[in-house]
Design a protein around this motif. Structure first.
Motif, PDB file in Angstrom:
ATOM      1  N   ARG A  43      75.008  63.989  13.590  1.00 32.74           N
ATOM      2  CA  ARG A  43      74.543  63.232  12.397  1.00 32.74           C
ATOM      3  C   ARG A  43      74.867  63.591  11.137  1.00 32.74           C
TER       4      ARG A  43
ATOM      5  N   HIS B 124      68.306  57.010   7.858  1.00 27.43           N
ATOM      6  CA  HIS B 124      66.951  57.556   7.768  1.00 27.43           C
ATOM      7  C   HIS B 124      65.816  56.482   8.254  1.00 27.43           C
TER       8      HIS B 124
ATOM      9  N   HIS C 171      72.155  53.975   5.302  1.00 25.42           N
ATOM     10  CA  HIS C 171      73.135  54.025   4.457  1.00 25.42           C
ATOM     11  C   HIS C 171      74.224  53.095   4.953  1.00 25.42           C
TER      12      HIS C 171
ATOM     13  N   GLU D 283      67.536  56.707  -1.702  1.00 25.17           N
ATOM     14  CA  GLU D 283      67.523  58.127  -2.038  1.00 25.17           C
ATOM     15  C   GLU D 283      68.507  58.596  -3.069  1.00 25.17           C
ATOM     16  N   HIS D 284      69.731  57.689  -3.237  1.00 24.59           N
ATOM     17  CA  HIS D 284      70.869  58.095  -3.831  1.00 24.59           C
ATOM     18  C   HIS D 284      70.660  57.801  -5.452  1.00 24.59           C
TER      19      HIS D 284
HETATM   20 ZN    ZN Z   1      70.787  60.136   3.380  1.00 23.50          ZN
END
Ligand code: ZN
Ligand code: MLT
Length: 484
Positions: free
Chosen positions: A346, A394, A401, A439-440
């Motif tokens: 991963r 996730h 992503h 999350e980015h």
């Molecule tokens: Zn990530």
């Protein structure tokens, strides 16, 4: 570009022009008085290093870099910036994926890297206070030595910094059980754009006094204030972990299993999905066991807890849920060396994608029930425009992503097709209740999509907050909003 030569317009953006003063020789010498000669960098090698982060394909150089060592120095630098009207872009470890730390208007890159102390660990109240420039993994190791646990685990935890995690509300695989950075912050020390030092929150688990400025600053991407330290919650380190690798022959089955795991109370600490193309790219870098390499989708789960029987019971429940979808040969790793080998698959994806092709990453997040549709949609929008999509991430958070790959396309076609594919993807994502970043952060590279994720009235409130915190607009300009 030499410092102090020109007013820099924003470039390669659809923004209206905003102008700042350049860093003049006078401003530079005042910065040196405040920080010492080695606290201000202007050499070309440093300017180019601080002009990039992990965001694909973008480069905006600052005119100078400031390396303060105390919050008082941060305050003095911001006071000077307000007076001289140069742009200030706060910077953590430079691992961001939306260009949040890029000085798009030039000016000063304000790096927090020298504010990197742990101020205290409170083993009675289970808290730690640490400065913004502390590397996340160093924080984790320090508390783990005491049997304590700080769960947020961004992929870049060996090089990202706490301040950057707070600015972007960083997450990682464990957020499906433990939440994102914001769930672990009790209070912040921060400097406003006029140089005032504030403290938000308190050392308590509850605090209902006034607006929650702590939560407002988290995820504000350095546009409202510069965070210099944080008081964080800790918990006990779970004694046991199991890693499960489940290779599915259908993406649909894997995606349906993800939702079922949560409904059935398996409560994984991490639940990651990799589609076939992601596995193929990783296999170019590292051997993957045959049993996993040919999967249409691989689910990687971490289960943690203190009771081994209960843990094995949850693993058996997960296995049953997989089998309800299709016959799955699950690998269960109990030894940490075996677990590491599985997690490496991963962890290598981002680098495998980067080495394979120029790419643009869309940090999509949808309700879990839409995961399979998300991958299908990503493939379709890419194929329609001669691109390839590689999806991973996730799954437990519905946060995949989506990497759009350029392949052999000419630069202009790539740019046009990429933007069109990404826009169509995000329109679909938001139409099913998702968002344009999990999350980015919005940062620089996603700012044109904010209107898909927030109504005009909400964006107006965000802009009003920005003006209230930073009336001169000197703090991290060019971020979050599509025009300034
Ligand atoms: Zn990530
Ligand atoms: C990850 O989950 O691997 C990180 O967010 C980095 C990335 O997606 O490129």
């Amino acid at each position: 570009m030499e410092p102090g030569l020109a007013i820099r317009p924003i470039h390669d953006t659809d923004s209206t022009m905003t102008q700042f003063e350049p860093l003049t020789p006078d401003s530079l010498s005042r910065l040196r008085e405040l920080l010492g000669d080695n606290g201000v960098l202007t050499d070309p090698v440093a300017l180019s290093a601080y002009g990039v982060d992990e965001t694909e394909d973008v480069d905006f150089r600052p005119e100078a870099i400031a390396l303060p060592e105390t919050k008082e120095q941060v305050a003095a630098v911001l006071g000077l910036a307000g007076e001289a009207r140069f742009a200030v872009t706060p910077r953590g470890g430079g691992t961001g994926l939306s260009g949040g730390a890029l000085p798009v208007y030039g000016g000063l890159s304000l790096s927090l890297e020298r504010l990197n102390r742990i101020r205290f660990i409170d083993e009675v109240n289970l808290t730690v206070e640490a400065e913004a420039g502390l590397i996340t993994a160093d924080l984790q190791r320090a508390v783990e030595d005491l049997g304590l646990f700080y769960p947020p685990d961004p992929a870049s935890h060996d090089s990202c910094q706490l301040g950057g995690n707070i600015a972007e509300d960083a997450a990682g695989p464990r957020s499906c059980k433990y939440g994102t950075t914001r769930n672990w912050v009790l209070g912040l020390e921060a400097v406003l754009s006029n140089g005032t030092v504030i403290r938000t929150g308190s050392a308590t688990r509850k605090n209902a006094a006034g607006y929650n400025l702590t939560q407002l600053l988290i995820g504000s991407e350095g546009t409202l204030a510069v965070v210099t330290a944080a008081l964080l919650k800790l918990t006990n380190m779970p004694r046991l972990r199991l890693t499960l690798a489940a290779p599915f022959s259908s993406l649909q089955g894997a995606a349906r299993a993800v939702s079922r795991l949560f409904v059935a109370g398996v409560d994984p600490a991490a639940c990651e999905l990799m589609e076939a193309r992601a596995l193929e790219l990783v296999a170019r870098l590292t051997p993957i066991p045959d049993q996993l390499a040919n999967a249409a989708a691989l689910l990687l789960l971490e289960l943690d807890g203190d009771d081994s029987d209960a843990l094995l019971e949850r693993a058996a429940k997960a296995s049953d849920i997989f089998d309800e979808q299709e016959q799955v040969e699950v690998i269960i790793a109990q030894e940490s060396s075996d677990q590491r080998r599985l997690w490496e698959i991963r962890e290598k994806i981002a680098i495998a994608v980067r080495e394979y092709s120029v790419y643009k990453e869309a940090d999509t997040v949808v309700p879990r029930s839409e995961l399979a549709n998300l991958v299908e949609k990503a493939r379709r929008v890419a194929k329609d425009r001669q691109l390839e999509a590689v999806c991973y991430g996730h799954a437990g958070d519905g946060n995949l992503h989506v990497n759009l790959l350029r392949g052999d396309l000419a630069a202009a076609t790539w740019k046009r097709n990429r933007d069109a594919a990404e826009a169509e993807l995000f329109e679909w994502v938001t139409s099913v209740g998702g968002s344009v970043t999990g999350e980015h952060g919005i940062g620089w590279s996603q700012r044109r999509y904010l209107p898909l994720a927030a109504l005009p009235g909400s964006i107006e409130v965000m802009r009003a907050l920005k003006s209230a915190f930073d009336p001169a607009g000197i703090l991290n300009p060019g971020k979050i909003f599509a025009d300034e």
